[in-house]
Design a protein around this motif. Structure first.
Motif, PDB file in Angstrom:
ATOM      1  N   ALA A 526      54.731  28.198  49.649  1.00  0.00           N
ATOM      2  CA  ALA A 526      55.180  28.959  48.487  1.00  0.00           C
ATOM      3  C   ALA A 526      55.352  28.054  47.272  1.00  0.00           C
ATOM      4  O   ALA A 526      54.975  28.423  46.146  1.00  0.00           O
ATOM      5  N   ALA A 527      55.895  26.855  47.478  1.00  0.00           N
ATOM      6  CA  ALA A 527      56.098  25.929  46.364  1.00  0.00           C
ATOM      7  C   ALA A 527      54.763  25.447  45.809  1.00  0.00           C
ATOM      8  O   ALA A 527      54.590  25.319  44.588  1.00  0.00           O
ATOM      9  N   ILE A 528      53.805  25.166  46.694  1.00  0.00           N
ATOM     10  CA  ILE A 528      52.481  24.727  46.235  1.00  0.00           C
ATOM     11  C   ILE A 528      51.792  25.846  45.465  1.00  0.00           C
ATOM     12  O   ILE A 528      51.155  25.610  44.436  1.00  0.00           O
ATOM     13  N   THR A 529      51.909  27.076  45.957  1.00  0.00           N
ATOM     14  CA  THR A 529      51.306  28.215  45.257  1.00  0.00           C
ATOM     15  C   THR A 529      51.848  28.320  43.839  1.00  0.00           C
ATOM     16  O   THR A 529      51.090  28.469  42.872  1.00  0.00           O
ATOM     17  N   ARG A 530      53.154  28.244  43.705  1.00  0.00           N
ATOM     18  CA  ARG A 530      53.774  28.350  42.380  1.00  0.00           C
ATOM     19  C   ARG A 530      53.341  27.188  41.488  1.00  0.00           C
ATOM     20  O   ARG A 530      53.025  27.376  40.300  1.00  0.00           O
ATOM     21  N   LEU A 531      53.244  25.988  42.058  1.00  0.00           N
ATOM     22  CA  LEU A 531      52.880  24.802  41.293  1.00  0.00           C
ATOM     23  C   LEU A 531      51.435  24.892  40.797  1.00  0.00           C
ATOM     24  O   LEU A 531      51.149  24.638  39.615  1.00  0.00           O
ATOM     25  N   LEU A 532      50.502  25.273  41.680  1.00  0.00           N
ATOM     26  CA  LEU A 532      49.092  25.347  41.282  1.00  0.00           C
ATOM     27  C   LEU A 532      48.880  26.450  40.249  1.00  0.00           C
ATOM     28  O   LEU A 532      48.086  26.291  39.311  1.00  0.00           O
ATOM     29  N   HIS A 533      49.568  27.555  40.418  1.00  0.00           N
ATOM     30  CA  HIS A 533      49.458  28.653  39.442  1.00  0.00           C
ATOM     31  C   HIS A 533      49.977  28.204  38.081  1.00  0.00           C
ATOM     32  O   HIS A 533      49.365  28.509  37.038  1.00  0.00           O
ATOM     33  N   ASP A 534      51.069  27.454  38.054  1.00  0.00           N
ATOM     34  CA  ASP A 534      51.616  26.954  36.793  1.00  0.00           C
ATOM     35  C   ASP A 534      50.646  25.988  36.119  1.00  0.00           C
ATOM     36  O   ASP A 534      50.476  26.010  34.889  1.00  0.00           O
ATOM     37  N   ILE A 535      50.000  25.138  36.908  1.00  0.00           N
ATOM     38  CA  ILE A 535      49.039  24.184  36.332  1.00  0.00           C
ATOM     39  C   ILE A 535      47.879  24.926  35.672  1.00  0.00           C
ATOM     40  O   ILE A 535      47.480  24.615  34.538  1.00  0.00           O
ATOM     41  N   LEU A 536      47.329  25.913  36.368  1.00  0.00           N
ATOM     42  CA  LEU A 536      46.192  26.641  35.809  1.00  0.00           C
ATOM     43  C   LEU A 536      46.588  27.430  34.577  1.00  0.00           C
ATOM     44  O   LEU A 536      45.819  27.524  33.609  1.00  0.00           O
ATOM     45  N   ARG A 537      47.766  28.001  34.568  1.00  0.00           N
ATOM     46  CA  ARG A 537      48.223  28.714  33.365  1.00  0.00           C
ATOM     47  C   ARG A 537      48.417  27.740  32.209  1.00  0.00           C
ATOM     48  O   ARG A 537      48.072  28.043  31.066  1.00  0.00           O
ATOM     49  N   ARG A 538      48.961  26.570  32.508  1.00  0.00           N
ATOM     50  CA  ARG A 538      49.169  25.568  31.467  1.00  0.00           C
ATOM     51  C   ARG A 538      47.846  25.108  30.866  1.00  0.00           C
ATOM     52  O   ARG A 538      47.739  24.860  29.661  1.00  0.00           O
ATOM     53  N   GLU A 539      46.802  25.037  31.704  1.00  0.00           N
ATOM     54  CA  GLU A 539      45.492  24.605  31.226  1.00  0.00           C
ATOM     55  C   GLU A 539      44.715  25.741  30.558  1.00  0.00           C
ATOM     56  O   GLU A 539      43.595  25.537  30.089  1.00  0.00           O
ATOM     57  N   GLY A 540      45.293  26.950  30.547  1.00  0.00           N
ATOM     58  CA  GLY A 540      44.610  28.078  29.922  1.00  0.00           C
ATOM     59  C   GLY A 540      43.533  28.696  30.782  1.00  0.00           C
ATOM     60  O   GLY A 540      42.679  29.440  30.279  1.00  0.00           O
ATOM     61  N   ALA A 541      43.545  28.404  32.080  1.00  0.00           N
ATOM     62  CA  ALA A 541      42.522  28.925  33.000  1.00  0.00           C
ATOM     63  C   ALA A 541      43.006  30.245  33.583  1.00  0.00           C
ATOM     64  O   ALA A 541      43.495  30.303  34.712  1.00  0.00           O
ATOM     65  N   VAL A 542      42.878  31.321  32.834  1.00  0.00           N
ATOM     66  CA  VAL A 542      43.324  32.646  33.259  1.00  0.00           C
ATOM     67  C   VAL A 542      42.120  33.437  33.745  1.00  0.00           C
ATOM     68  O   VAL A 542      41.042  33.392  33.149  1.00  0.00           O
ATOM     69  N   ALA A 543      42.284  34.149  34.843  1.00  0.00           N
ATOM     70  CA  ALA A 543      41.183  34.931  35.400  1.00  0.00           C
ATOM     71  C   ALA A 543      40.814  36.072  34.465  1.00  0.00           C
ATOM     72  O   ALA A 543      41.674  36.815  33.993  1.00  0.00           O
ATOM     73  N   THR A 544      39.508  36.212  34.185  1.00  0.00           N
ATOM     74  CA  THR A 544      38.970  37.330  33.420  1.00  0.00           C
ATOM     75  C   THR A 544      37.856  37.973  34.230  1.00  0.00           C
ATOM     76  O   THR A 544      37.466  37.479  35.288  1.00  0.00           O
ATOM     77  N   SER A 545      37.315  39.088  33.711  1.00  0.00           N
ATOM     78  CA  SER A 545      36.264  39.791  34.444  1.00  0.00           C
ATOM     79  C   SER A 545      34.991  38.980  34.534  1.00  0.00           C
ATOM     80  O   SER A 545      34.148  39.226  35.391  1.00  0.00           O
ATOM     81  N   THR A 546      34.802  37.999  33.640  1.00  0.00           N
ATOM     82  CA  THR A 546      33.569  37.213  33.648  1.00  0.00           C
ATOM     83  C   THR A 546      33.750  35.810  34.202  1.00  0.00           C
ATOM     84  O   THR A 546      32.757  35.158  34.514  1.00  0.00           O
ATOM     85  N   LYS A 547      34.979  35.329  34.319  1.00  0.00           N
ATOM     86  CA  LYS A 547      35.174  33.951  34.779  1.00  0.00           C
ATOM     87  C   LYS A 547      36.520  33.845  35.496  1.00  0.00           C
ATOM     88  O   LYS A 547      37.580  33.992  34.877  1.00  0.00           O
ATOM     89  N   VAL A 548      36.466  33.600  36.800  1.00  0.00           N
ATOM     90  CA  VAL A 548      37.672  33.452  37.610  1.00  0.00           C
ATOM     91  C   VAL A 548      37.804  31.983  38.004  1.00  0.00           C
ATOM     92  O   VAL A 548      36.874  31.406  38.581  1.00  0.00           O
ATOM     93  N   PRO A 549      38.925  31.328  37.695  1.00  0.00           N
ATOM     94  CA  PRO A 549      39.081  29.926  38.078  1.00  0.00           C
ATOM     95  C   PRO A 549      38.944  29.721  39.581  1.00  0.00           C
ATOM     96  O   PRO A 549      39.259  30.598  40.389  1.00  0.00           O
ATOM     97  N   VAL A 550      38.474  28.526  39.934  1.00  0.00           N
ATOM     98  CA  VAL A 550      38.253  28.157  41.331  1.00  0.00           C
ATOM     99  C   VAL A 550      39.332  27.167  41.758  1.00  0.00           C
ATOM    100  O   VAL A 550      39.669  26.241  41.012  1.00  0.00           O
ATOM    101  N   ILE A 551      39.876  27.383  42.953  1.00  0.00           N
ATOM    102  CA  ILE A 551      40.711  26.369  43.595  1.00  0.00           C
ATOM    103  C   ILE A 551      39.986  25.936  44.859  1.00  0.00           C
ATOM    104  O   ILE A 551      39.760  26.758  45.751  1.00  0.00           O
TER     105      ILE A 551
END
Length: 740
Positions: A526-551
């Motif tokens: 749970a902590a890793i999930t929250r941490l990785l999600h925060d990193i991607l949001r901070r980098e501006g990598a938000v999922a859209t209909s044309t481009k979904v970030p990869v982990i």
């Protein structure tokens, strides 16, 4: 001449009952007594080794009271398939869903002897043995009042057919009345499908017959009334029991709406004008019958009314006749095509034009045509109706997409001289051709030019749409295709905690992976999930209909069964939930297994053949590493593996695949079964291979919405040889800026 045409109908009406219905013939099932081996009722093959019948038929076969409420559980049921090559061979089956007969009253008490109507009474059987290869799943359609239906005795004999008409269709039961002609539905028909030739599908199953009783009917009344279960009620019960409708090998058929009398009159007027001469009418009728595959009497003359009947009731009939009339009556042909479209009669293409297109479309056409159509028709709403088809077989999705595109007759810029606009399907095909290679390009463009000429579309308008397609294709070829990517190195610390290092890239060609997390703290899922999600949001990598970030997780071979895609942030009040595998495109890599140069070369070579390389499916027959070694050495280009083997062999066989450089490995985390393994295969094959990670993400998200206990839990190794993982080196974490 006119009276002769009325005496001898152009279309044959005396077709053989089974010769005209090969589909239902191959889906009939017989339920036989466990001790006597006599047929006690019928059934319908549903696909996936499932047979639908009545609960009271199963009770009869086991020698129990017909309305026994208790499920027979593990007691085997014997089933035969009268339409198979070995019609008398029986197969063992077990009950997997049981809906006993209930009285159709508000209290829904159990049915009992003496009840003349009842509801429920459904049993779904799963074959223990492999079903015969020549049986097919029955096609289903909704039951409606007024339909003419046909049933057969459970033994499937051809001469036992009995016809009737749906007179009352309630939510749970429906009633079929039969005229005093021919055979009547009686004992032994229960459980069998009710076939509607107009729908070319089964619309329900037989429950039983109503016997007259003193008091309700007089001696002067004769009854042939049958109780049935409509498909709508069956489908609801199957979904409730988590057995969705099987669709494999069942191509969709466009429905024919009721044509407005004004439209029919306009069509009849045009046909009468264009085909007034009997000789001309006969020639066009012959070509129409040949293209539609109609069974016509050789000595009969087609009347105008009969031709109109065909045009308003048969999909693709109007385009077929218009194609025939293009030279002799071009203006009338265009008017007829226009009226057919306005009347919503299915099919813009003639049968041969449709067949020609299907032959020209390239591999993985369903996904490629959908992508081209979305680019060609950015403002269209047609794709909203196709969102529920993603898990269907590729051939079915392609047919439905083409049929849907045919409904949109004009969706383009203005055209010269008041000629018709370029239809949506032609625009989509032009966009698809622009991203294909020869000779596919030449074939698709030749097809669209031919159809455009028949429809009266100006070639200048078609060329404009082709120029639009070329511009789009040029942009597609030059645009970067990479997605934002977060690479996460996981190292297990305890059974429930991991240590993480992570690198991020936005996907730009000129950017390299940048380390964004270096931490020796042991964290929970749970902590890793929250941490990785925060990193991607901070980098501006938000999922859209044309481009979904990869982990992508770099993980040890022993940890490949860790369900990282299901990791969940355990949100607090007011916090949105995040499941990694639904929020992002999550896949696994295991790069450390390739320890020598030969393994590295094999991995790169197999990745180069990703689109063309063979798919290897490891099932219950494969139990040893030597077997997998032999398969992969026999085909050095094999690039994809489905792990459908027994659970106890999965880890060993997967390790061999990775050691030998297979870059794509897909499996279900749960215990394998035949139906689940088929779903894994469909996930792999129903779309372009490079779209597999995104399809897996979409499936994970849909599974959360469905909350089915049988939902697939796919795990994916996706080891892209063109994107090397970052070099991992531990350093002093205190020297890094902390991540908060």
């Amino acid at each position: 001449m006119h009276s002769k045409a009325r005496r001898t109908r152009w279309l044959r009406a005396d077709r053989d009952s089974f010769g005209a219905l090969p589909h239902v013939r191959s889906s009939l099932a017989s339920v036989v007594g466990l001790s006597s081996a006599a047929v006690v009722g019928g059934g319908a093959y549903m696909g996936d080794a499932l047979v639908l019948t009545c609960a009271h038929v199963v009770n009869d076969s086991l020698g129990r009271d017909p309305f026994e409420q208790r499920s027979p559980d593990d007691t085997p049921v014997r089933v035969a398939f009268p339409g198979a090559a070995e019609p008398h061979r029986t197969y063992s089956a077990e009950v997997v869903s049981w809906r006993p007969a209930r009285h159709p009253s508000l209290e829904a008490r159990p049915a009992r002897r003496g009840d003349r109507t009842w509801a429920g009474d459904l049993a779904l059987l799963r074959l223990v043995d492999t079903p015969p290869p020549d049986v097919r799943a029955v096609r289903w359609s909704a039951m409606a009042e007024g339909q003419t239906v046909r049933a057969w005795f459970g033994g499937g004999q051809q001469f036992t057919y009995a016809d009737g008409s749906v007179r009352l269709c309630d939510t749970a039961v429906a009633y079929v009345d039969s005229a005093l002609i021919g055979a009547a539905i009686g004992p032994g028909y229960s459980g069998g499908p009710l076939w509607c030739e107009e729908e070319e599908a089964a619309v329900g199953i037989v429950l039983g017959v109503i016997e007259p009783a003193p008091g309700d009917f007089t001696a002067g009344q004769v009854m042939r009334r049958t109780i049935t279960v409509p498909w709508q009620a069956i489908d609801k019960e199957l979904k409730r029991a988590h057995f969705p409708r099987h669709t494999e090998d069942i191509p969709p058929r466009p429905s024919t709406p009721t044509v407005h009398p004004a439209a029919r009159h306009a069509i009849a007027t045009l046909v009468a004008e264009a085909l007034a001469d009997p000789g001309v009418r006969a020639a066009h009728a012959a070509r129409l019958a040949e293209e539609l595959g109609l069974d016509v009497a050789p000595d009969a003359t087609a009347g105008v009314d009969e031709i109109v009947d065909v045009l308003v009731s048969r999909p693709r009939a109007i385009p077929a006749l218009c194609k025939s009339m293009r030279q002799s009556a071009p203006e009338i042909a265009l008017q007829l095509q226009h009226i057919g479209g306005m009347a919503l009669i299915p099919g813009m293409l003639s049968p041969r034009e449709h067949e020609w297109l299907m032959e020209l479309l390239p591999p993985q056409a369903a996904a490629r045509l959908a992508e081209a159509a979305k680019a060609a028709l950015p403002d269209s709403t047609l794709f909203e109706d196709l969102t529920d088809t993603q898990e269907h077989p590729q051939d079915e999705r392609l047919l439905r997409l083409v049929e849907k595109l045919e409904e949109f007759w004009g969706d383009s810029a203005p055209v010269p001289d008041n000629t018709p606009r370029v239809p949506a399907l032609l625009r989509a095909v032009e966009y698809l051709a622009a991203v294909c290679e020869e000779p596919t390009v030449r074939g698709l463009r030749g097809w669209s030019e031919s159809v455009a000429r028949r429809l009266g579309v100006a070639q200048a308008a078609l060329r404009e749409r082709r120029d639009d397609a070329e511009s789009w294709a040029q942009g597609e070829r030059s645009a970067p295709r990479r997605q934002p990517r977060l690479t996460v190195q996981l190292t297990r610390v305890t059974p429930r905690t991991f240590r993480c290092v992570a690198w991020y890239t936005s996907g730009r060609e000129d950017e390299t992976d940048r380390r964004v997390l270096a931490d020796d703290e042991a964290r929970t899922a749970a902590a890793i999930t929250r941490l990785l999600h925060d990193i991607l949001r901070r980098e501006g990598a938000v999922a859209t209909s044309t481009k979904v970030p990869v982990i992508e997780f770099l993980i040890e071979a022993d940890d490949l069964d860790e369900p990282v895609d299901a990791w969940y942030n355990e949100p607090a009040d007011g916090e949105a939930p995040v499941v990694l595998g639904a929020e992002y495109t999550v896949h696994l890599r295991c790069p450390h297994v390739r320890r020598d140069v030969d393994q590295q070369r094999s991995w790169r070579s197999r990745w180069e053949h990703l689109e063309r390389g063979k798919l290897v499916r490891l099932d219950q027959r494969h139990t040893t590493a030597l077997q997998v070694y032999g398969l992969l050495k026999a085909d050095l280009d094999a690039s994809r593996v489905i792990l459908a083997c027994d659970l106890q062999h999965r880890s060993q066989l997967r390790a061999v695949c990775l050691l030998l450089g297979v870059p794509v490995v897909l499996w279900d985390r749960a215990r394998p079964s035949a139906s689940r393994n088929d779903q894994v295969t469909a996930l792999m094959l129903n779309g372009p291979i490079r779209g597999l990670p995104l399809r897996v993400r979409q499936h994970r998200a849909r599974a959360l919405a469905e909350t089915s206990p049988d939902a697939l839990a796919p795990a994916l190794v996706w080891d892209d040889a063109t994107q090397l993982p970052p070099t991992f080196r531990w350093s002093d974490p205190t020297a890094q800026e902390p991540i908060r």
